[in-house]
Design a protein around this motif. Structure first.
Motif, PDB file in Angstrom:
ATOM      1  N   ALA A  10       0.820  -1.223   0.000  1.00 22.61           N
ATOM      2  CA  ALA A  10       0.000   0.000   0.000  1.00 22.61           C
ATOM      3  C   ALA A  10       0.852   1.271   0.000  1.00 22.61           C
ATOM      4  CB  ALA A  10      -0.933   0.012   1.212  1.00 22.61           C
ATOM      5  N   LYS A  11       2.177   1.120   0.031  1.00 16.17           N
ATOM      6  CA  LYS A  11       3.050   2.285   0.175  1.00 16.17           C
ATOM      7  C   LYS A  11       2.938   3.267  -1.000  1.00 16.17           C
ATOM      8  CE  LYS A  11       6.568   0.015   3.062  1.00 16.17           C
ATOM      9  NZ  LYS A  11       6.399   0.819   4.268  1.00 16.17           N
ATOM     10  N   ALA A  12       2.964   2.756  -2.227  1.00 14.72           N
ATOM     11  CA  ALA A  12       2.913   3.632  -3.402  1.00 14.72           C
ATOM     12  C   ALA A  12       1.615   4.423  -3.445  1.00 14.72           C
ATOM     13  CB  ALA A  12       3.093   2.823  -4.677  1.00 14.72           C
ATOM     14  N   ALA A  13       0.494   3.754  -3.194  1.00 16.11           N
ATOM     15  CA  ALA A  13      -0.804   4.439  -3.204  1.00 16.11           C
ATOM     16  C   ALA A  13      -0.892   5.450  -2.068  1.00 16.11           C
ATOM     17  CB  ALA A  13      -1.931   3.417  -3.089  1.00 16.11           C
ATOM     18  N   PHE A  14      -0.329   5.092  -0.913  1.00 16.60           N
ATOM     19  CA  PHE A  14      -0.341   6.015   0.223  1.00 16.60           C
ATOM     20  C   PHE A  14       0.446   7.279  -0.114  1.00 16.60           C
ATOM     21  CE2 PHE A  14       1.773   7.752   3.967  1.00 16.60           C
ATOM     22  CZ  PHE A  14       0.728   7.932   4.852  1.00 16.60           C
ATOM     23  N   TRP A  15       1.601   7.099  -0.749  1.00 13.35           N
ATOM     24  CA  TRP A  15       2.441   8.257  -1.091  1.00 13.35           C
ATOM     25  C   TRP A  15       1.760   9.150  -2.117  1.00 13.35           C
ATOM     26  CZ3 TRP A  15       6.254  10.649   1.116  1.00 13.35           C
ATOM     27  CH2 TRP A  15       7.033  11.548   0.395  1.00 13.35           C
ATOM     28  N   ASP A  16       1.113   8.542  -3.097  1.00 13.52           N
ATOM     29  CA  ASP A  16       0.390   9.320  -4.102  1.00 13.52           C
ATOM     30  C   ASP A  16      -0.716  10.138  -3.433  1.00 13.52           C
ATOM     31  OD1 ASP A  16      -0.033   9.832  -7.041  1.00 13.52           O
ATOM     32  OD2 ASP A  16      -2.024   9.091  -6.521  1.00 13.52           O
ATOM     33  N   GLY A  17      -1.406   9.529  -2.462  1.00 14.81           N
ATOM     34  CA  GLY A  17      -2.438  10.264  -1.736  1.00 14.81           C
ATOM     35  C   GLY A  17      -1.866  11.372  -0.881  1.00 14.81           C
ATOM     36  N   ALA A  18      -0.705  11.114  -0.276  1.00  9.78           N
ATOM     37  CA  ALA A  18      -0.063  12.154   0.538  1.00  9.78           C
ATOM     38  C   ALA A  18       0.321  13.348  -0.321  1.00  9.78           C
ATOM     39  CB  ALA A  18       1.169  11.584   1.243  1.00  9.78           C
ATOM     40  N   MET A  19       0.870  13.083  -1.502  1.00 10.45           N
ATOM     41  CA  MET A  19       1.274  14.163  -2.399  1.00 10.45           C
ATOM     42  C   MET A  19       0.071  14.930  -2.927  1.00 10.45           C
ATOM     43  SD  MET A  19       4.580  14.333  -2.621  1.00 10.45           S
ATOM     44  CE  MET A  19       4.894  15.162  -4.175  1.00 10.45           C
ATOM     45  N   SER A  20      -1.084  14.276  -3.010  1.00 11.78           N
ATOM     46  CA  SER A  20      -2.275  14.952  -3.509  1.00 11.78           C
ATOM     47  C   SER A  20      -2.795  15.982  -2.512  1.00 11.78           C
ATOM     48  CB  SER A  20      -3.380  13.937  -3.816  1.00 11.78           C
ATOM     49  OG  SER A  20      -3.925  13.397  -2.626  1.00 11.78           O
ATOM     50  N   ARG A  21      -2.326  15.912  -1.264  1.00 10.66           N
ATOM     51  CA  ARG A  21      -2.774  16.868  -0.255  1.00 10.66           C
ATOM     52  C   ARG A  21      -1.811  18.037  -0.099  1.00 10.66           C
ATOM     53  NH1 ARG A  21      -4.598  11.985   2.018  1.00 10.66           N
ATOM     54  NH2 ARG A  21      -2.738  11.651   3.287  1.00 10.66           N
ATOM     55  N   THR A  22      -0.776  18.079  -0.907  1.00  7.58           N
ATOM     56  CA  THR A  22       0.113  19.231  -0.918  1.00  7.58           C
ATOM     57  C   THR A  22      -0.573  20.355  -1.704  1.00  7.58           C
ATOM     58  OG1 THR A  22       1.239  18.421  -2.904  1.00  7.58           O
ATOM     59  CG2 THR A  22       2.185  17.793  -0.763  1.00  7.58           C
ATOM     60  N   PRO A  23      -0.081  21.596  -1.608  1.00  8.25           N
ATOM     61  CA  PRO A  23      -0.762  22.720  -2.271  1.00  8.25           C
ATOM     62  C   PRO A  23      -0.946  22.556  -3.771  1.00  8.25           C
ATOM     63  CG  PRO A  23       0.849  23.525  -0.696  1.00  8.25           C
ATOM     64  CD  PRO A  23       1.059  22.048  -0.792  1.00  8.25           C
ATOM     65  N   VAL A  24      -0.076  21.758  -4.415  1.00  9.19           N
ATOM     66  CA  VAL A  24      -0.158  21.577  -5.863  1.00  9.19           C
ATOM     67  C   VAL A  24      -0.347  20.091  -6.146  1.00  9.19           C
ATOM     68  CG1 VAL A  24       1.016  21.864  -8.062  1.00  9.19           C
ATOM     69  CG2 VAL A  24       1.306  23.580  -6.267  1.00  9.19           C
ATOM     70  N   ARG A  25      -1.448  19.725  -6.792  1.00 10.90           N
ATOM     71  CA  ARG A  25      -1.767  18.321  -7.055  1.00 10.90           C
ATOM     72  C   ARG A  25      -0.850  17.777  -8.149  1.00 10.90           C
ATOM     73  NH1 ARG A  25      -6.268  14.881  -6.599  1.00 10.90           N
ATOM     74  NH2 ARG A  25      -5.471  12.799  -7.125  1.00 10.90           N
ATOM     75  N   VAL A  26      -0.213  16.637  -7.889  1.00 17.22           N
ATOM     76  CA  VAL A  26       0.671  15.988  -8.853  1.00 17.22           C
ATOM     77  C   VAL A  26       0.394  14.486  -8.856  1.00 17.22           C
ATOM     78  CG1 VAL A  26       2.516  17.703  -8.668  1.00 17.22           C
ATOM     79  CG2 VAL A  26       2.490  15.742  -7.107  1.00 17.22           C
ATOM     80  N   GLU A  27       0.920  13.814  -9.871  1.00 17.96           N
ATOM     81  CA  GLU A  27       0.862  12.361  -9.950  1.00 17.96           C
ATOM     82  C   GLU A  27       2.262  11.809  -9.704  1.00 17.96           C
ATOM     83  OE1 GLU A  27      -0.638  11.771 -13.852  1.00 17.96           O
ATOM     84  OE2 GLU A  27      -2.737  12.123 -13.282  1.00 17.96           O
ATOM     85  N   VAL A  28       2.340  10.681  -8.991  1.00 11.21           N
ATOM     86  CA  VAL A  28       3.631  10.096  -8.626  1.00 11.21           C
ATOM     87  C   VAL A  28       3.717   8.672  -9.156  1.00 11.21           C
ATOM     88  CG1 VAL A  28       5.193   9.508  -6.744  1.00 11.21           C
ATOM     89  CG2 VAL A  28       3.692  11.494  -6.540  1.00 11.21           C
ATOM     90  N   ASP A  29       4.817   8.373  -9.876  1.00  9.17           N
ATOM     91  CA  ASP A  29       5.086   7.022 -10.367  1.00  9.17           C
ATOM     92  C   ASP A  29       6.423   6.559  -9.803  1.00  9.17           C
ATOM     93  OD1 ASP A  29       2.803   6.772 -12.113  1.00  9.17           O
ATOM     94  OD2 ASP A  29       3.785   8.243 -13.400  1.00  9.17           O
ATOM     95  N   PRO A  30       6.419   5.622  -8.837  1.00 12.03           N
ATOM     96  CA  PRO A  30       7.680   5.115  -8.280  1.00 12.03           C
ATOM     97  C   PRO A  30       8.528   4.455  -9.364  1.00 12.03           C
ATOM     98  CG  PRO A  30       5.814   4.499  -6.895  1.00 12.03           C
ATOM     99  CD  PRO A  30       5.242   5.042  -8.171  1.00 12.03           C
TER     100      PRO A  30
END
Length: 319
Positions: A10-30
């Protein structure tokens, strides 16, 4: 937020969700071929948000489709300070390689991507683009530019931002507001210098230095109701006509810049929390507005609400 709190799958999905709560929405691909590990710490100084990321190799992107789906309240300027590892940013057709100790500038209103090919640590600063007071065409011209360690334009900005990220949690709200204004001012100068260097192929011209001195003069004399193009020209031993010519390429007139900086100062002060908050009229007078009715009209035109409504909204938001 850290991936240490979740299972490996669940780590990758958790990190993507964490980054989505930063001021600028981005997509993350490990990019690493193992369970993703990352840590995110966020702080706020006035209108400047600071995010420190330490994570495994990944690609971070803000696509045109993502921008369309998640429009920001207002466009942001981003600055990345690379602490360790490397980063490669692509925006506006430019490819900027950022080594450890380097700095990169980007515009969140336009698509971009950042590749971190190895484990990295970086500080990301975001603030509203309008607060820089630089023309959009200048920002577009330099977005996607990297500055290597100790290079001219970033020699002041880089250590200042690094120190600010390390101590952001320790500042009170009033101090944070003042530091945020300093970040905006330094970034404004930084963008102007990058633009001049890109145009001339080298160092900034005399006009760039003079414009910077005029901007500093305005900020230091905002509370003076007599501040005007005439008094500014006199203080710098130039004609009013030449002063206006200097600002033709700045995308803002001198009078409008004075008013905008005054309004920003008033907005910051009205938004501060405190038991003995000054009256709206006192704040307006402190920052050079003589006519209360004119101040109220100008404030509403800039922020969409009256000064009193702004204070109430900021207080409710803080609560």
């Amino acid at each position: 937020m850290t991936t240490a709190s979740v299972t490996d799958d669940a780590k990758a999905a958790f990190w993507d969700g964490a980054m989505s709560r930063t001021p600028v929405r981005v997509e993350v691909d490990p990019l690493a071929g193992r369970p993703f590990e990352g840590l995110l710490a966020s702080h706020r100084l006035g209108y400047v948000s600071i995010s420190t990321l330490e994570a495994d190799a990944a690609r971070v992107s803000r696509t045109a489709a993502l921008i369309a789906r998640t429009p920001e309240i207002e466009p942001q300027v981003g600055v990345g300070v690379q602490v360790s590892g490397r980063a490669v940013l692509e925006q506006n057709g430019r490819r900027a390689e950022v080594p450890a100790g380097g700095l990169v500038l980007y515009d969140t209103a336009r698509p971009y991507s950042v590749d971190y090919p190895e484990r990295f640590r970086t500080h990301l600063f975001h603030l509203p683009r309008r607060l820089l007071g630089v023309p959009e065409r200048e920002l577009r011209q330099v977005a996607g530019t990297a500055v290597v360690p100790a290079e001219g334009c970033g020699s002041v900005l880089l250590p200042f931002l690094s120190g600010l990220a390390a101590s952001a949690h320790s500042y009170s709200a009033p101090v944070g507001d003042r530091l945020a204004a300093s970040v905006a001012d330094l970034l404004s100068v930084f963008v102007s210098q990058l633009t001049a260097a890109r145009t001339t192929g080298g160092a900034c011209t005399r006009n760039d230095h003079l414009v910077r001195r005029v901007r500093e003069h305005i900020d230091h004399h905002l509370g003076d109701p007599e501040l005007s193009p005439e008094t500014i020209a006199q203080a710098h031993h130039i004609s009013v006509r030449y002063l206006h010519r200097l600002f033709e390429s700045e995308g803002v007139t001198v009078s409008r810049l004075i008013q905008r900086r005054r309004l920003d100062a008033c907005a910051r002060e009205l938004g501060r929390r405190g038991r003995t908050a000054p009256t709206v009229s006192a704040v307006a007078q402190r920052w050079g507005f003589v006519n209360p009715a004119h101040f109220s009209r100008a404030f509403r035109a800039a922020y969409g609400v009256s000064p009193r409504e702004w204070r109430a909204l900021r207080t409710a938001d803080a609560g």
